[in-house]
Design an enzyme around this catalytic site. Structure first.
Site, PDB file in Angstrom:
ATOM      1  N   TYR A 185       5.715  -6.308  17.470  1.00 46.85           N
ATOM      2  CA  TYR A 185       5.835  -5.497  16.265  1.00 46.85           C
ATOM      3  C   TYR A 185       6.530  -4.175  16.580  1.00 46.85           C
ATOM      4  CZ  TYR A 185       4.396  -2.087  12.760  1.00 46.85           C
ATOM      5  OH  TYR A 185       4.389  -1.067  11.844  1.00 46.85           O
ATOM      6  N   PHE A 233       0.822  -1.210   0.000  1.00 42.52           N
ATOM      7  CA  PHE A 233       0.000   0.000   0.000  1.00 42.52           C
ATOM      8  C   PHE A 233       0.861   1.268   0.000  1.00 42.52           C
ATOM      9  CE2 PHE A 233      -2.147   2.827   3.327  1.00 42.52           C
ATOM     10  CZ  PHE A 233      -2.739   3.654   2.372  1.00 42.52           C
ATOM     11  N   ALA A 263       7.901  -5.021   5.919  1.00 41.34           N
ATOM     12  CA  ALA A 263       7.835  -5.470   7.313  1.00 41.34           C
ATOM     13  C   ALA A 263       6.619  -6.348   7.514  1.00 41.34           C
ATOM     14  CB  ALA A 263       7.751  -4.271   8.268  1.00 41.34           C
ATOM     15  N   ILE A 315      13.381 -10.123   1.977  1.00 44.59           N
ATOM     16  CA  ILE A 315      14.534  -9.348   2.454  1.00 44.59           C
ATOM     17  C   ILE A 315      15.478 -10.191   3.308  1.00 44.59           C
ATOM     18  CG2 ILE A 315      13.386  -7.109   2.334  1.00 44.59           C
ATOM     19  CD1 ILE A 315      12.991  -7.278   5.388  1.00 44.59           C
ATOM     20  N   LYS A 324      10.419  -2.798  15.423  1.00 43.77           N
ATOM     21  CA  LYS A 324      10.693  -1.531  14.738  1.00 43.77           C
ATOM     22  C   LYS A 324      11.686  -0.681  15.526  1.00 43.77           C
ATOM     23  CE  LYS A 324       8.041  -1.432  10.992  1.00 43.77           C
ATOM     24  NZ  LYS A 324       8.522  -1.104   9.636  1.00 43.77           N
TER      25      LYS A 324
END
Length: 319
Positions: A141, A11, A74, A52, A145
């Site tokens: 999560y 997105f 992610a 990745i 980060k």
């Protein structure tokens, strides 16, 4: 510039890649399509379907020699991260370290990192939160980060790899996933326009989030190409809006006559969050331009058009 966008089939990443091309940059995209769609990849971007975490990521860097990496890829589901924390560490930390090693080995100048303002701070001590607010994430999560923010500092200090960290709010807009975890605007819009049952709001609906339209987040990334080195920036409006208010506005704009349903609150969610964006204004020259009302109307228009054309609805890959 030559820019590599990870998560560029998602997105936000797809919108960023499109804007970079429109601005005259060369763009390559890495995405494993686990949650993104080919339809989001703009014409003119070179595409590599690669995770990745894969060793073959080095071949992409060898071929492309990107000057800047815009790192959007992610795992980004708060509730899922509580169930499979090791997966979130594997993708968001180890996968990103694989990316940083490629940057170091192949001479990348800078990384733009999509962090999260909604999850790194935890339950706020004051609102709107500034970048100096204590960081106490309530879920794996947010923790993953924040870990990458530290690694970016390390790579800058030891290897000269520049970075700018952008802590995103709740980003919404066209091409957002109406079936995903992090897209309440898209979920409500799609259900209001096309659903058989009223949308369900988890909890009381009085929980507040900072909603920023996707084009404004894209603009922050474009500005950060040459600004904000070594900095962390909240990309927020500073205004919290309740989930109930989001539903009310969408229902009003769509002429939807029904009330929502209410379900159990979700684990790991903060009650209220809004992000102070003054540092981004001062150092990046960024501030949100699209009002909440205009952004919601644009999102509704997209879902109406997407339904008429029976086109695939793409996925939200972040925050």
């Amino acid at each position: 510039m030559n820019v590599l966008v990870t998560g560029g089939a998602g997105f936000i990443g797809g919108h960023i890649a499109e804007a970079l091309l429109d601005a005259g940059h060369q763009v390559s995209i890495v995405d494993d399509l686990s949650s993104g769609f080919r339809e989001n990849i703009p014409a003119g971007a070179r595409f590599y379907q690669i995770d990745i975490r894969a060793a073959s990521l080095a071949e992409v860097f060898k071929n492309e020699l990107p000057e800047v990496v815009c790192h959007q890829a992610a795992k980004a589901n708060v509730r899922e991260s509580l169930e499979v924390p090791v997966l979130y560490a594997d993708v968001n930390i180890l996968g990103s370290l694989n990316l940083l090693e490629c940057c170091r080995k192949f001479g990348t100048r800078k990384v733009l990192f999509a962090s999260t303002g909604g999850a790194v701070y935890g339950e706020p001590e004051f609102l709107p939160v500034t970048e100096d607010h204590p960081v106490h994430p309530l879920d794996p999560y947010g923790a993953s980060k924040h870990a990458l923010e530290h690694y970016l500092y390390l790579y800058r200090a030891n290897f000269g790899l520049e970075y700018t960290i952008l802590r995103y709010p709740n980003v919404y807009g066209p091409r957002q996933n109406p079936f995903g975890e992090a897209g309440v605007v898209a979920i409500f819009a799609n259900q209001i326009l096309h659903g058989d049952a009223p949308p369900t709001i988890n909890g009381t609906g009085e929980q507040e989030r900072d909603f920023v339209f996707v084009s404004d987040v894209v603009q922050a990334n474009l500005l950060a190409l040459n600004r904000g080195d070594g900095g962390i920036f909240n990309i927020g409006s500073g205004v919290g809006t309740s989930v109930n208010r989001i539903f009310q506005l969408l229902a009003q704009f769509a002429g939807y006559p029904y009330s929502p349903r209410y379900g159990e609150p979700k684990q790991g969610e903060v009650s209220k969050i809004s992000l102070d964006g003054r540092r981004a204004l001062e150092q990046l020259g960024w501030s949100p331009r699209v009002s909440l009302e205009d952004g919601l109307q644009l999102t509704l228009d997209y879902f109406r058009k997407a339904n008429r054309q029976s086109r695939p609805l793409s996925v939200n890959c972040t925050n």
